[in-house]
Write a protein that holds these residues in place. Structure first.
Motif, PDB file in Angstrom:
ATOM      1  N   LYS A 136      12.045 -10.429 -13.812  1.00 34.98           N
ATOM      2  CA  LYS A 136      13.432 -11.936 -13.558  1.00 34.98           C
ATOM      3  C   LYS A 136      14.088 -12.528 -13.108  1.00 34.98           C
ATOM      4  O   LYS A 136      12.980 -13.245 -13.011  1.00 34.98           O
ATOM      5  N   LYS A 137      15.196 -13.240 -13.359  1.00 35.70           N
ATOM      6  CA  LYS A 137      16.072 -14.613 -13.800  1.00 35.70           C
ATOM      7  C   LYS A 137      16.972 -14.272 -13.057  1.00 35.70           C
ATOM      8  O   LYS A 137      17.896 -13.639 -13.970  1.00 35.70           O
ATOM      9  N   ASP A 138      17.453 -14.894 -11.539  1.00 34.92           N
ATOM     10  CA  ASP A 138      18.644 -14.806 -11.611  1.00 34.92           C
ATOM     11  C   ASP A 138      18.665 -13.820 -11.085  1.00 34.92           C
ATOM     12  O   ASP A 138      20.104 -12.705 -11.493  1.00 34.92           O
ATOM     13  N   GLY A 139      18.356 -11.919 -10.767  1.00 36.80           N
ATOM     14  CA  GLY A 139      18.411 -11.241 -10.376  1.00 36.80           C
ATOM     15  C   GLY A 139      18.581 -10.331 -11.635  1.00 36.80           C
ATOM     16  O   GLY A 139      18.188  -9.673 -11.627  1.00 36.80           O
ATOM     17  N   LYS A 140      17.379 -10.892 -12.703  1.00 31.35           N
ATOM     18  CA  LYS A 140      18.159  -9.713 -14.231  1.00 31.35           C
ATOM     19  C   LYS A 140      17.060  -9.823 -15.215  1.00 31.35           C
ATOM     20  O   LYS A 140      16.517 -11.309 -14.941  1.00 31.35           O
ATOM     21  N   TYR A 145      18.413 -10.492 -20.897  1.00 31.37           N
ATOM     22  CA  TYR A 145      18.419 -12.027 -21.818  1.00 31.37           C
ATOM     23  C   TYR A 145      18.537 -11.677 -23.221  1.00 31.37           C
ATOM     24  O   TYR A 145      18.966 -12.155 -24.046  1.00 31.37           O
ATOM     25  N   VAL A 152      14.912 -17.635 -21.855  1.00 32.49           N
ATOM     26  CA  VAL A 152      14.817 -18.866 -20.314  1.00 32.49           C
ATOM     27  C   VAL A 152      13.193 -19.255 -20.133  1.00 32.49           C
ATOM     28  O   VAL A 152      12.556 -18.392 -21.312  1.00 32.49           O
ATOM     29  N   ARG A 154      10.183 -19.628 -18.921  1.00 27.31           N
ATOM     30  CA  ARG A 154       9.104 -18.955 -18.514  1.00 27.31           C
ATOM     31  C   ARG A 154       7.593 -20.299 -17.761  1.00 27.31           C
ATOM     32  O   ARG A 154       7.358 -20.201 -18.688  1.00 27.31           O
TER      33      ARG A 154
END
Length: 319
Positions: A136-140, A145, A152, A154
Motif C-alpha cells: 500500500k501507498k497512502d492507504g491504496k 495505481y 509509484v 518503491r
C-alpha cells in the motif's frame, strides 16, 4: 415470480487448519470462503495470499487457529514456476500485456549457464516490489495505481533465496522451470523478471504453484472438489489441530491451577528459559491454551484461547 430465498446453512465452531490445494483462477479469499462454506465453519482466514493465477498450498485457518496465522505468514515458502523467456509483460506474469520481446540466446541455456545464473540469485538479495502488488501507498494498494497508469516509487526490500534451481522445460526451448525456497515477502514474479534480465532476453512468470509453506507440504493438501465430495463428518477429518501452527515453538505445560490463572491473563513463575514465544498447554486434559513469552522466569501471556474455544476443540477431537 420471485425465486425462493436460499436457506442459510447454520454455522458451527470449527477449530484447526485445513491444507488446501487451491486451483488456478480462484483468489485466496474466494477459496477460503468456499472451505468455510463446505465446513459450515463460523470463522476462517488464510495464512498469506496466493494470486488467482497461482495454484497450490494454501493453509486455511479455522476458528481459534486464526489467532496464530501470523506464524505461517512469516514462514518460508517453496514454489515450482515456469518462466516464459523472451517476453516481458506489464504485470510480470501471463495476465499482463506484452511490453517487450527479445531473442532468446539458446547457447546461454546450458546446465552450467543456468546454474551460474541461479547462484547469482541465491542467498540474501534485494527486490523492488512490482507495481501490480497489494503493498500500500497512502492507504491504496499499488495495483490500483498501476491500473490507472501511475508509477509509484518503491524501495528495494531484502529477502532470502534459500535454494534455487533452473532447468529447461522438456517440451519448450523458450521456457524455464524454476524451483525456489524463499523467505516471506519474496515476489516470484520479480525473481522471474530479474532472471530474464540476467539472461539478456527478459521473461515473465507463466505458471506458479506453491509446494510448501513452513513445515506444511502440498502432498498433504486436499482439493476443493475432493473436499466437496466428502460427507460433513469426513471433511472434519481433514482439519488438523490448531497446535500444528505452533510446532516449531518450545512447549510449556501447566497444571490445572496455573492453567486457569494463565487463561485469565496472569503471569506465572517457573524455571523456564527465556524465549520470545512458547506454546502453552494444560496438562489435564492436554489442551492448547495459547502463546506466551518467557522472560526473567515469568510466563507472560501473548495470545490466549477462550475457554469456550478450548472446550470446543476438545469436543471436536472426540468426534
Amino acid at each position: 415470480m420471485s425465486a425462493e430465498p436460499r436457506a442459510r446453512v447454520p454455522r458451527r465452531p470449527v477449530h484447526g487448519v485445513l491444507l488446501l490445494d487451491k486451483p488456478v483462477g480462484l483468489s485466496a479469499q474466494a477459496a477460503v470462503s468456499r472451505v468455510r462454506s463446505l465446513l459450515a465453519a463460523e470463522k476462517a482466514g488464510h495464512t498469506g495470499t496466493l494470486d488467482p493465477l497461482a495454484s497450490g498450498l494454501l493453509p486455511v485457518c479455522l476458528g481459534a487457529a486464526t489467532k496464530f496465522a501470523q506464524l505461517q505468514l512469516d514462514a518460508d515458502k517453496a514454489y515450482d514456476a515456469t518462466l516464459r523467456l523472451g517476453v516481458r509483460t506489464s504485470t510480470g506474469d501471463a495476465e499482463g500485456e506484452i511490453v517487450a520481446t527479445a531473442p532468446v540466446e539458446v547457447q546461454r541455456l546450458t546446465p552450467a549457464g543456468l546454474a551460474a545464473v541461479a547462484q547469482r540469485f541465491t542467498g540474501p538479495i534485494t527486490q523492488v516490489p512490482p507495481m501490480y502488488s497489494a503493498l500500500k501507498k497512502d492507504g491504496k494498494p499499488l495495483y490500483v495505481y498501476a491500473r490507472a497508469g501511475v508509477e509509484v516509487e518503491r524501495h528495494p526490500r531484502a529477502v532470502v533465496i534459500h535454494a534455487l534451481t533452473l532447468s529447461l522445460a522438456a517440451d519448450d526451448p523458450t521456457a524455464l522451470r524454476l524451483q525456489v525456497r524463499c523467505s516471506k515477502g519474496t515476489y516470484v514474479r520479480t525473481l522471474a523478471e530479474d532472471i530474464g534480465a540476467a539472461l539478456g532476453c527478459g521473461a515473465h512468470l507463466s505458471a506458479l504453484r506453491r509446494t510448501a509453506t513452513g513445515a506444511f507440504t502440498l502432498d498433504r493438501a486436499i482439493t476443493l472438489e475432493a473436499l466437496a465430495a466428502l460427507s460433513p463428518q469426513e471433511r472434519l477429518h481433514h482439519v488438523l489441530p490448531t497446535e500444528v501452527l505452533l510446532r516449531e515453538l518450545p512447549v510449556v505445560t501447566l497444571d490445572e491451577a496455573d492453567a486457569a490463572r494463565f487463561l485469565s491473563g496472569l503471569r506465572r513463575r517457573g524455571p523456564w528459559p527465556a524465549a520470545e514465544q512458547v506454546a502453552v498447554f494444560g496438562r489435564r486434559p492436554r489442551a492448547l491454551l495459547g502463546v506466551a513469552r518467557c522472560a526473567g522466569g515469568e510466563l507472560i501471556p501473548l495470545r490466549l484461547l477462550a475457554p469456550t474455544e478450548i472446550a470446543q476443540t476438545l469436543q471436536q477431537s472426540l468426534s
